[in-house]
Motif scaffolding. Structure first.
Motif, PDB file in Angstrom:
ATOM      1  N   PRO A 276       0.427  -1.113   0.196  1.00 32.00           N
ATOM      2  CA  PRO A 276      -0.067  -0.170  -0.299  1.00 32.00           C
ATOM      3  C   PRO A 276       0.708   0.815   0.053  1.00 32.00           C
ATOM      4  O   PRO A 276       1.965   1.108   0.462  1.00 32.00           O
ATOM      5  CB  PRO A 276      -0.600  -0.407   1.301  1.00 32.00           C
ATOM      6  CG  PRO A 276      -0.288  -1.271   2.102  1.00 32.00           C
ATOM      7  CD  PRO A 276       0.433  -1.626   1.286  1.00 32.00           C
TER       8      PRO A 276
ATOM      9  N   LEU B 153       1.554   7.209   3.658  1.00 35.07           N
ATOM     10  CA  LEU B 153       0.460   7.995   2.660  1.00 35.07           C
ATOM     11  C   LEU B 153       1.444   9.189   3.741  1.00 35.07           C
ATOM     12  O   LEU B 153       1.552  10.924   3.121  1.00 35.07           O
ATOM     13  CB  LEU B 153      -0.462   7.901   3.678  1.00 35.07           C
ATOM     14  CG  LEU B 153      -2.190   7.175   2.996  1.00 35.07           C
ATOM     15  CD1 LEU B 153      -3.121   6.962   3.750  1.00 35.07           C
ATOM     16  CD2 LEU B 153      -1.980   7.924   1.903  1.00 35.07           C
TER      17      LEU B 153
ATOM     18  N   THR C 280      -4.555  10.048   8.070  1.00 32.02           N
ATOM     19  CA  THR C 280      -5.288   8.131   7.553  1.00 32.02           C
ATOM     20  C   THR C 280      -5.820   8.082   5.935  1.00 32.02           C
ATOM     21  O   THR C 280      -5.414   9.588   5.304  1.00 32.02           O
ATOM     22  CB  THR C 280      -5.889   8.337   8.207  1.00 32.02           C
ATOM     23  OG1 THR C 280      -7.544   8.653   8.598  1.00 32.02           O
ATOM     24  CG2 THR C 280      -5.455   8.460   9.486  1.00 32.02           C
ATOM     25  N   SER C 281      -5.964   6.835   5.803  1.00 33.12           N
ATOM     26  CA  SER C 281      -6.331   6.692   3.772  1.00 33.12           C
ATOM     27  C   SER C 281      -7.681   7.195   4.046  1.00 33.12           C
ATOM     28  O   SER C 281      -7.799   7.552   3.276  1.00 33.12           O
ATOM     29  CB  SER C 281      -6.620   5.308   4.137  1.00 33.12           C
ATOM     30  OG  SER C 281      -6.964   4.570   5.157  1.00 33.12           O
TER      31      SER C 281
ATOM     32  N   PHE D 221      -7.080  11.581   3.693  1.00 35.91           N
ATOM     33  CA  PHE D 221      -5.983  12.202   2.493  1.00 35.91           C
ATOM     34  C   PHE D 221      -6.329  13.329   2.553  1.00 35.91           C
ATOM     35  O   PHE D 221      -5.503  14.065   2.074  1.00 35.91           O
ATOM     36  CB  PHE D 221      -5.243  10.784   2.751  1.00 35.91           C
ATOM     37  CG  PHE D 221      -4.207  11.630   1.643  1.00 35.91           C
ATOM     38  CD1 PHE D 221      -2.548  11.428   2.503  1.00 35.91           C
ATOM     39  CD2 PHE D 221      -3.733  11.852   0.002  1.00 35.91           C
ATOM     40  CE1 PHE D 221      -1.923  11.673   1.298  1.00 35.91           C
ATOM     41  CE2 PHE D 221      -3.374  12.143  -0.859  1.00 35.91           C
ATOM     42  CZ  PHE D 221      -1.410  12.105   0.010  1.00 35.91           C
TER      43      PHE D 221
ATOM     44  N   ILE E  90      -1.665   6.989  -5.771  1.00 37.23           N
ATOM     45  CA  ILE E  90      -3.587   7.084  -3.979  1.00 37.23           C
ATOM     46  C   ILE E  90      -4.234   7.475  -5.928  1.00 37.23           C
ATOM     47  O   ILE E  90      -4.344   5.643  -6.260  1.00 37.23           O
ATOM     48  CB  ILE E  90      -3.433   7.704  -3.473  1.00 37.23           C
ATOM     49  CG1 ILE E  90      -2.639   7.361  -2.796  1.00 37.23           C
ATOM     50  CG2 ILE E  90      -4.766   7.376  -3.472  1.00 37.23           C
ATOM     51  CD1 ILE E  90      -3.502   8.821  -1.112  1.00 37.23           C
TER      52      ILE E  90
END
Length: 365
Positions: A5, A8, A141-142, A145, A211
Motif C-alpha cells: 500500500p 501516506l 490517515t487513508s 488524506f 493514490i
C-alpha cells in the motif's frame, strides 16, 4: 500492480519557534496627539499578543492569527516611523529575537532597524505555517488524506511564498547589515527555506499521484523535482560565510540532507516501477540498486527513524520482487547507474505569492 500500500505520510520538519522581547512602541516613540499614541498602543498590544504565544511555543491557528493581526501595525510603523526625521524617541528602540536555525538559538540577536523586525516576524510566520503542516501530517490517515493533504499543501505553499518575499523584497531593502546577525537574515537560508517548503508541498502531490493511479513514469518525474529542490537547498549553504555556517542548526541541516537522499531513492523507485511495467526487469533492478545505495547514505535523523524504516522496507520489497523475477524469468542485464535514464524533473506546484497587508496607519505625529 504494486504489492504494498502507498506510504501516506511525508517527512516534514518542525521548527522551534523564536523568542522575542516585548516592545512598548507607545512609550518609546514620542507623539503629540492622542490618535498617534493610540496607533502605537494598538501596535504594542498586537505585538505583545504574538510574544505571549511564542513564549508558549504555540504553533496552532491562534499564533497565525496573532501574527496576521500584528503585521498591519508593523507595516504601519515602517511607513510612518522608519526614516522619518521628525520622529523622536523617549529612549532607544530595539528589536531582539532568538534564531531557531542557529545552534546557540537561546541567545538574542538585537538590532535597531524596523527592517530586522519585519524580517524576523515574517520568518516566524513562515515557521508557524511549516509547523502547522507538520502537525496536520501527523494525523493523516487513508480516510482523511484527500482533505488534509490540501490543507498541508496550502500551508507549505504559503510558507514558501513568505520566505521568497523575504529573499526578494525585504533583505535587499536592509542596508548596512550587521556582521552579528541571525541566519534568518541571510538570503541563501531564506532561499533554502522557500525551496524546502514547496518541496514538501510537492511531496504531498506525489503521494496523491500514487493514490490516484498516475503512471509511475510521471510520478517519477514529479518526485525528481522534489529531490532536486531538496538537493538545491544543500547547495545554498556553500555560499554562507564559514563562521556563520558552523552555527547552522544541525538537526535542520541533517533533515535537508536526508530528504534529498530519500527523494532520490523514491525517484529511482518509481522509475523502477515504470521500467517493470514496460517489461524491463533488469533496468528496474538497476534503479533499485541505486535507490538502496542512496538509502544507506542517509544520516539517522532524530524523530524520523520510523518513517525512514518504512521507506526502506518499501524499496527493499520491490527489490526482492524484481530481482527474483529477473533471476528466474527475465534474465535481463542489470545496467550500472551511469547507464540509467534518470527521470527529468516535472514541477507541479509553486509558492503562493505573499502580499503585505495594508498598513494600519501611515502617519505618526
Amino acid at each position: 500492480m504494486d504489492p504494498t500500500p502507498p506510504i501516506l505520510k511525508c517527512m516534514l520538519f518542525k521548527f522551534d519557534l523564536p523568542q522575542t522581547k516585548k516592545v512598548a512602541f507607545h512609550k518609546l516613540i514620542k507623539t503629540v496627539d492622542t490618535r498617534s499614541n493610540d496607533c502605537l498602543l494598538k501596535a504594542s498590544m498586537a505585538r505583545d499578543d504574538m510574544c505571549t504565544l511564542l513564549e508558549r511555543q504555540e504553533s496552532g491557528p491562534s499564533l497565525i492569527q496573532a501574527i496576521e493581526a500584528y503585521l498591519p501595525h508593523l507595516f504601519g510603523l515602517v511607513v510612518a516611523v522608519e526614516g522619518q526625521a521628525h520622529i523622536r524617541l523617549n529612549s532607544p528602540l530595539s528589536f531582539s529575537w532568538t534564531s531557531p536555525l542557529t545552534s546557540h538559538r537561546k541567545s538574542f540577536f538585537t538590532d535597531y532597524t524596523y527592517r530586522y523586525e519585519v524580517i524576523m516576524t515574517l520568518m516566524t510566520y513562515g515557521y508557524v505555517m511549516c509547523n502547522r503542516a507538520h502537525d496536520l501530517m501527523e494525523g493523516v490517515t487513508s480516510g482523511n488524506f484527500d482533505d488534509i493533504s490540501k490543507q498541508i499543501a496550502h500551508f507549505l505553499r504559503l510558507a514558501s511564498g513568505v520566505f521568497e518575499y523575504i529573499t526578494i523584497v525585504e533583505l535587499p531593502r536592509w542596508l548596512n547589515l550587521p556582521a552579528d546577525r541571525p541566519l534568518e537574515t541571510m538570503s541563501p537560508i531564506t532561499q533554502a527555506l522557500s525551496l524546502m517548503a514547496i518541496a514538501g508541498a510537492e511531496e504531498v502531490a506525489v503521494k496523491k499521484a500514487v493514490i490516484n493511479g498516475t503512471s509511475r513514469g510521471v510520478t517519477a518525474k514529479l518526485c525528481a523535482d522534489v529531490w532536486k529542490k531538496y538537493e538545491t537547498t544543500n547547495y545554498q549553504f556553500n555560499s554562507i560565510a564559514p563562521d556563520a555556517k558552523k552555527h547552522l542548526n544541525k538537526s535542520w541541516k541533517e533533515f535537508l540532507t536526508a530528504s534529498s537522499s530519500l527523494q532520490k531513492a523514491n525517484t529511482y523507485k518509481f522509475a523502477a516501477n515504470a521500467a517493470y511495467e514496460d517489461k524491463k526487469c533488469g533496468v528496474a533492478v538497476g534503479f533499485l540498486n541505486v535507490a538502496l545505495k542512496e538509502l544507506r547514505l542517509i544520516p539517522n535523523v532524530a524523530g524520523f527513524r520510523a518513517h525512514m524504516e518504512e521507506q526502506r522496507a518499501d524499496i527493499e520489497h520491490f527489490f526482492r520482487l524484481y530481482s527474483k523475477e529477473n533471476e528466474i524469468v527475465s534474465f535481463q542485464k542489470i545496467p550500472e547507474e551511469g547507464a540509467l535514464d534518470v527521470p527529468s524533473p516535472k514541477c507541479l506546484m509553486s509558492a503562493q505569492q505573499f502580499n503585505p497587508p495594508f498598513p494600519a496607519f501611515s502617519e505618526i505625529q
